[in-house]
Motif scaffolding. Structure first.
Motif, PDB file in Angstrom:
ATOM      1  N   UNK A   1       8.048 -19.195 -11.300  1.00  0.00           N
ATOM      2  CA  UNK A   1       7.740 -19.747  -9.964  1.00  0.00           C
ATOM      3  C   UNK A   1       6.929 -18.812  -9.083  1.00  0.00           C
ATOM      4  N   UNK A   2       7.058 -17.492  -9.309  1.00  0.00           N
ATOM      5  CA  UNK A   2       6.228 -16.536  -8.573  1.00  0.00           C
ATOM      6  C   UNK A   2       6.150 -15.233  -9.380  1.00  0.00           C
ATOM      7  N   UNK A   3       5.626 -14.187  -8.761  1.00  0.00           N
ATOM      8  CA  UNK A   3       5.355 -12.952  -9.523  1.00  0.00           C
ATOM      9  C   UNK A   3       6.268 -11.799  -9.133  1.00  0.00           C
ATOM     10  N   UNK A   4       7.497 -12.133  -8.773  1.00  0.00           N
ATOM     11  CA  UNK A   4       8.486 -11.073  -8.546  1.00  0.00           C
ATOM     12  C   UNK A   4       8.686 -10.316  -9.875  1.00  0.00           C
TER      13      UNK A   4
ATOM     14  N   UNK B   1      -6.470  -8.390  -6.106  1.00  0.00           N
ATOM     15  CA  UNK B   1      -5.118  -7.999  -6.493  1.00  0.00           C
ATOM     16  C   UNK B   1      -5.048  -7.668  -7.975  1.00  0.00           C
ATOM     17  N   UNK B   2      -3.886  -7.155  -8.376  1.00  0.00           N
ATOM     18  CA  UNK B   2      -3.670  -6.846  -9.789  1.00  0.00           C
ATOM     19  C   UNK B   2      -2.266  -7.299 -10.177  1.00  0.00           C
ATOM     20  N   UNK B   3      -2.193  -8.085 -11.245  1.00  0.00           N
ATOM     21  CA  UNK B   3      -0.904  -8.499 -11.805  1.00  0.00           C
ATOM     22  C   UNK B   3      -0.737  -7.746 -13.116  1.00  0.00           C
ATOM     23  N   UNK B   4       0.327  -6.972 -13.206  1.00  0.00           N
ATOM     24  CA  UNK B   4       0.539  -6.170 -14.422  1.00  0.00           C
ATOM     25  C   UNK B   4       1.692  -6.776 -15.219  1.00  0.00           C
TER      26      UNK B   4
ATOM     27  N   UNK C   1       5.466  -6.812 -14.422  1.00  0.00           N
ATOM     28  CA  UNK C   1       6.052  -5.503 -14.102  1.00  0.00           C
ATOM     29  C   UNK C   1       5.511  -4.930 -12.783  1.00  0.00           C
ATOM     30  N   UNK C   2       4.416  -5.492 -12.291  1.00  0.00           N
ATOM     31  CA  UNK C   2       3.924  -5.041 -10.979  1.00  0.00           C
ATOM     32  C   UNK C   2       2.926  -6.046 -10.420  1.00  0.00           C
TER      33      UNK C   2
ATOM     34  N   UNK D   1       2.653  -3.245 -25.018  1.00  0.00           N
ATOM     35  CA  UNK D   1       1.363  -2.855 -24.426  1.00  0.00           C
ATOM     36  C   UNK D   1       1.162  -3.574 -23.080  1.00  0.00           C
ATOM     37  N   UNK D   2       0.762  -2.805 -22.097  1.00  0.00           N
ATOM     38  CA  UNK D   2       0.556  -3.442 -20.786  1.00  0.00           C
ATOM     39  C   UNK D   2      -0.780  -4.178 -20.723  1.00  0.00           C
ATOM     40  N   UNK D   3      -0.798  -5.261 -19.963  1.00  0.00           N
ATOM     41  CA  UNK D   3      -2.054  -5.937 -19.649  1.00  0.00           C
ATOM     42  C   UNK D   3      -2.096  -6.105 -18.131  1.00  0.00           C
ATOM     43  N   UNK D   4      -3.296  -6.104 -17.588  1.00  0.00           N
ATOM     44  CA  UNK D   4      -3.419  -6.217 -16.137  1.00  0.00           C
ATOM     45  C   UNK D   4      -4.518  -7.228 -15.825  1.00  0.00           C
TER      46      UNK D   4
END
Ligand code: GUN
Ligand code: ZN
Length: 435
Positions: free
Chosen positions: A371-374, A31-34, A41-42, A1-4
């Motif tokens: 370390x980051x959100x790649x 911003x949005x971190x998915x 994932x995004x 299940x995705x969370x954002x």
């Protein structure tokens, strides 16, 4: 299940340097971190990404809060939390007077388990999601620590201290027992879930040459295991090492001849190194933990970022609690600023936050995971309230730029700014539920 997660999001893509600082980071206001299955994932602007979410996705609206990658502490002692803020005349006196006394208690495994849980609670409360951790000489201190980490699915590195001389008898092992116990801990814990093992000789003065050789032997047998120790923290220590290892060229050479240098080797402090020692650390791709609160508290000396940069050695921030005075990487950045100021070296809030996140990940050779959100990285992050106190609220009201706000965050921020900590896409700390 995705969370954002909706928030103002900041992360780093590379080390900020004066010439291309603006290319080193991304900042998404609204911003949005998915996240899915614990991984990113995004990442992008909410207005672009919200409409791409599947209908069942859970959206967490963190409003105007800042979302940062989880902090990374590249050097800390879990059994020393209980004696933080103990005054010693210098490192060696402080070790005998306080550190060894505290570490003795970890012969009791139940005690070690309780303390490991308390330590992890504190780490998460300050937003630290990964740390390079010293246990004690007792193998069970490490079993306790890793068990607590496993229960919380944290990404952590730890090791049993190897120490066969110049320490109280009750804290000494032997070269053979240290080898056997470390090996058994590696077999049990290394690469289990998100855990990694570090072969951990305390420092050259408390290990015989034979013990250091056996540490090197372990690294040969397990090439992806870490090495974690102290190096060149005080002048007295350096003089002592010269006496104890008269055949070696210098302090780095003591570890080098034992086969302890490499890309998974982390050396705490590195204050009194000669250029040829820096050069050797660089050639072998070692990582260095800059521990400013400890270095100032124990009067050990002033670390030079300039030297590390000149020789292209990766540097992360370490709290070195209990020699350090705070588990907060923000407070550690604050003291890094002061150390660099005294050295007439450059600090920027971007550098402070980089060192606390991506810089730490690079130093620990975990850059491919955290370390980051790649996209694909583990979803370890912190939700930050920029103005938890009246003082910060008033100060932020005066800020005219993001850089100014971030500078204030790295000077005045501490545990009070951390409202939530997430690890692997799971909330592991919430300030409204914990104290
Ligand atoms: N050098 C050897 N042991 C220690 C320790 O426990 N703390 C610090 N700061 N330095 C050390
Ligand atoms: Zn230390």
């Amino acid at each position: 299940m995705q969370q954002a997660h909706l928030a103002n999001i900041l992360h780093f893509l590379s080390e900020p340097s004066a010439s291309k600082e603006e290319l080193s980071y991304e900042y998404f206001e609204k911003g949005l971190l998915v996240v899915e299955d614990g991984k990113v994932i995004a990442l992008g602007h909410a207005e672009d990404l919200l409409e791409t979410l599947p209908s069942g996705a859970t959206v967490y609206d963190h409003k105007e809060r800042l979302l940062l990658p989880g902090f990374i502490d590249t050097h800390v002692h879990f059994p020393q939390l209980e004696m933080i803020a103990s005054p010693g005349s210098d490192l060696l006196h402080w070790l005998e007077q306080y550190a060894f006394v505290a570490e003795k208690k970890y012969a009791d495994s139940d005690y070690a388990s309780k303390q490991a849980d308390k330590f992890l609670d504190e780490l998460l409360r300050v937003g630290t999601t990964t740390a390079m951790v010293f246990g004690t000489v007792h193998a069970d201190s490490v079993n306790s620590f890793f068990t607590s980490c496993k229960n919380r699915n944290l990404r952590m590195v730890c090791g049993k201290v190897m120490m066969d001389r110049n320490a109280p008898a009750f804290l000494q092992d032997t070269p053979q027992t240290s080898y056997d116990e470390s090996k058994s801990l590696i077999e049990t814990w290394h690469n289990k879930d998100r855990l990694r093992y570090a072969v951990t000789p305390r420092f050259a003065p408390t290990s015989s040459e034979h013990q250091l050789e056996l540490a090197g032997q372990l690294l040969k047998e397990y090439p992806d295991v870490y090495l974690h120790t102290h190096l060149s923290e005080t002048e007295n220590e350096v003089a002592w090492v010269r006496k104890l290892y008269p055949k070696r060229d210098n302090y780095v050479d003591v570890y080098d001849k034992a086969g302890l240098l490499g890309s998974k080797s982390i050396f705490a402090h590195c204050i009194h190194l000669a250029d040829n020692e820096w050069k050797r650390l660089a050639e072998t791709n070692c990582g260095v933990a800059f521990c400013p609160t400890s270095n100032l508290f124990l009067g050990s000396g002033l670390f030079s970022m300039k030297k590390a940069k000149l020789f292209s050695v990766n540097v992360g921030l370490g709290t070195d609690v209990g020699g350090g005075t705070s588990l907060s990487l923000l407070q550690t950045a604050n003291e890094a600023y002061k150390v660099l100021k005294l050295r007439n070296e450059q600090y920027s809030p971007l550098l402070g936050l980089y060192l606390a996140t991506l810089g730490g990940a690079k130093t620990l050779d975990l850059e491919n995971l955290i370390g980051n959100f790649i996209v694909g990285k583990e979803a370890d992050f912190v939700i930050v309230n920029m103005s938890p106190t009246r003082l910060m609220e008033n100060r932020l009201a005066e800020c005219e730029s993001l850089m100014e706000q971030l500078f204030v965050l790295t000077m005045l921020g501490d545990d009070r700014v951390v409202t939530q900590t997430w690890s692997g896409g799971v909330k592991v700390y919430d300030c409204t539920r914990n104290t």
